[in-house]
Every structure is written in structure tokens, then in C-alpha cells.
Motif scaffolding. Structure first.
Motif, short mmCIF file in Angstrom:
data_model
loop_
_atom_site.label_atom_id
_atom_site.label_comp_id
_atom_site.label_asym_id
_atom_site.label_seq_id
_atom_site.Cartn_x
_atom_site.Cartn_y
_atom_site.Cartn_z
N LYS A 1 9.33 2.72 -3.17
CA LYS A 1 9.41 1.45 -4.40
C LYS A 1 9.25 0.35 -3.42
O LYS A 1 10.00 0.29 -2.19
N LEU A 2 8.71 -0.90 -3.61
CA LEU A 2 8.63 -2.14 -2.99
C LEU A 2 9.55 -3.09 -3.71
O LEU A 2 9.64 -3.12 -4.97
N ALA A 3 10.82 -3.81 -2.90
CA ALA A 3 11.62 -4.53 -3.59
C ALA A 3 10.74 -5.71 -4.13
O ALA A 3 9.78 -6.14 -3.71
N PRO A 4 11.53 -6.56 -5.02
CA PRO A 4 10.77 -7.84 -5.78
C PRO A 4 10.49 -8.65 -4.51
O PRO A 4 9.69 -9.56 -4.74
N ASN A 5 11.05 -8.69 -3.10
CA ASN A 5 10.80 -9.85 -2.25
C ASN A 5 9.59 -9.46 -1.58
O ASN A 5 9.42 -10.03 -0.83
N LEU B 1 0.79 -1.27 -0.11
CA LEU B 1 0.08 -0.06 -0.10
C LEU B 1 1.00 1.19 -0.11
O LEU B 1 0.54 2.32 -0.74
N LEU B 2 1.95 1.35 0.81
CA LEU B 2 2.88 2.21 0.93
C LEU B 2 3.40 2.63 -0.42
O LEU B 2 3.69 3.51 -0.74
N ALA B 3 3.75 1.54 -1.11
CA ALA B 3 4.42 1.56 -2.54
C ALA B 3 3.71 2.40 -3.68
O ALA B 3 4.09 2.49 -4.60
N THR B 4 2.37 2.72 -3.20
CA THR B 4 1.50 3.41 -4.11
C THR B 4 1.86 4.84 -4.34
O THR B 4 1.53 5.58 -5.16
#
Length: 241
Positions: free
Chosen positions: A162-166, A154-157
Motif C-alpha cells: 500500500k502507498l501512503a497518501p504522501n 507501481l509497487l503499490a499495484t
């Protein structure tokens, strides 16, 4: 054994007070005469109410008012002045570290004219962040999101996050994931995780710049989660019955 001097007690009380005020929000706005367009109305009685408690003030010569500090939560705002129809705006959301703008225009009183009530009020202007680089996920957004069980997704919106692939690490403005610090109700998370159910969250703040001093020396970003209070849970319970 060191003595706890009156001076030390005063300093401790001072910093505790600063911490308390840092968690507060405020309501402010401008009240004008509806019939005369933009003519400000000085001396309007404005008060807010929550859980049976009231706090109020009057508008200044320019029709402006400020009510603070206010605990986060839902408030009812009432404006009244002799010779004018009273206005009530309900469900005004107050969030810590933010200003909710509630403007109004009053109509000259006519005999038998009832109080105007506005329900499910939303701020006429966006909430104003007191510090720059602040993104906020409001209670309404949390309630309606499909990502409640995945808060980091949600924060990555936000554009700066940015959210890492993991699926676990967050990059805020390009900083290392370990540079991001997490706080739950003002308490630093030791393991750098949001270890509370999504249903218990009231709002989430993401600082990508202009980080307040109370969060310490942070080289990346800050994720501050506030949990629901007693009145929030009670309201949800009553609505569910």
C-alpha cells in the motif's frame, strides 16, 4: 597485524560464490514426442545461447532437463535429436532467483524439413519463484508501464503493498514504512529510496514474505531493484537505430 590465512580465504571465496549463485536464474523444461502425445524423449540435446556463449545438457529418461546457473538476460534455447526436427525458441527471459520453464514437443524428422523457430517466446508456464511471498515486475512490464517514473506507485499495484497518501511511504503487509528495506543490485539503499532512473531498471522484486537470508534481519518487506546490464542496453540501442 592479523594474517589472512588460507582458511579465511576459503571461507571468503565460499560466501562470494553463494552470493553469485543467488543472483542467477535457470531454465528447465520437459520435451515430448509430438506424434505420440505425452511420450517423453530422453537424450535430447538442449543448449542455450547468449552473446555467442553456449551451455547445454541432455534430457533425462523422463524428458526433463535443467540448465543452471544462468546470468539474467535474454536467451535462445535449441532442442535437437537425431531423427527429429530441431526446435529453436528465441527471446527466453531469464531472471535471477527464478525458473523459466521452456517445454517443447519434437516432430519426427522428414527429409527437407527445416528447423522450427519460435520468436519472442514467452514461458509456457509462469515463472516459478524459488522463495514464497515474491512479486516480480518483469522487463516487459517495466517497458510498458505508465508508472515508470513513479516506481513506488507501481509497487503499490501488488495486493500486499500500500502507498501512503504522501506518495513516498510503502506499507508492506501492514508493517511500518521504516521496516521496508531497499536494495539496488544487491547494495542496500541508505536513504530507503530508489534513486535511479526508471529507464535504467531491468526488473523489480518485492518480497512480502519468505525473505531470503542474504537480505539480513528484515521485519517488513524487501524491494530489490536490478539495473540493466551491458547486453540489455546494447540490444535496446540496436533496436532504436
Amino acid at each position: 597485524m592479523k594474517k589472512f590465512t588460507p582458511f579465511a580465504a576459503t571461507v571468503l571465496l565460499y560466501f562470494n560464490t553463494l552470493s553469485l549463485f543467488a543472483q542467477m536464474g535457470e531454465i528447465r523444461g520437459k520435451i515430448i514426442d509430438k506424434d505420440n502425445g505425452k511420450t517423453p524423449l530422453p537424450g535430447v540435446n538442449v543448449y542455450v545461447e547468449r552473446a555467442g556463449k553456449q551451455i547445454g545438457t541432455f534430457t533425462d529418461e523422463k524428458g526433463n532437463y535443467v540448465i543452471k546457473p544462468l546470468e539474467p538476460g535474454m536467451y535462445k534455447v535449441q532442442m535437437s535429436m537425431m531423427g527429429y526436427q530441431s526446435v529453436v525458441k528465441e527471446n527466453v527471459q531469464v531472471t535471477s532467483d527464478q525458473i523459466a520453464f521452456v517445454d517443447a514437443s519434437l516432430t519426427e524428422q522428414t527429409i527437407g524439413l527445416p528447423t522450427l523457430v519460435v520468436t519472442d517466446y514467452e514461458a509456457e508456464k509462469p515463472l516459478l519463484n524459488k522463495e514464497g511471498g515474491l512479486n516480480v515486475i518483469s522487463p516487459k512490464e517495466l517497458k510498458n508501464t505508465a508508472l515508470l517514473r513513479e516506481p513506488k506507485a507501481l509497487l503499490a499495484t501488488f495486493s500486499d503493498v500500500k502507498l501512503a497518501p504522501n506518495g513516498k511511504d510503502l506499507y508492506i503487509r501492514g508493517a511500518r514504512p521504516t521496516s521496508t528495506v531497499y536494495f539496488i543490485d544487491g547494495v542496500k539503499s541508505i536513504d530507503g529510496e530508489i534513486n535511479i532512473p526508471g529507464s535504467a531498471m531491468s526488473n523489480i522484486k518485492v518480497y512480502t514474505g519468505g525473505i531470503p537470508a542474504r537480505y539480513g534481519d528484515v521485519t517488513g518487506g524487501v524491494v530489490a531493484v536490478e539495473t540493466k546490464g551491458y547486453f540489455d542496453v546494447l540490444k535496446e540501442y540496436n533496436l532504436s537505430k
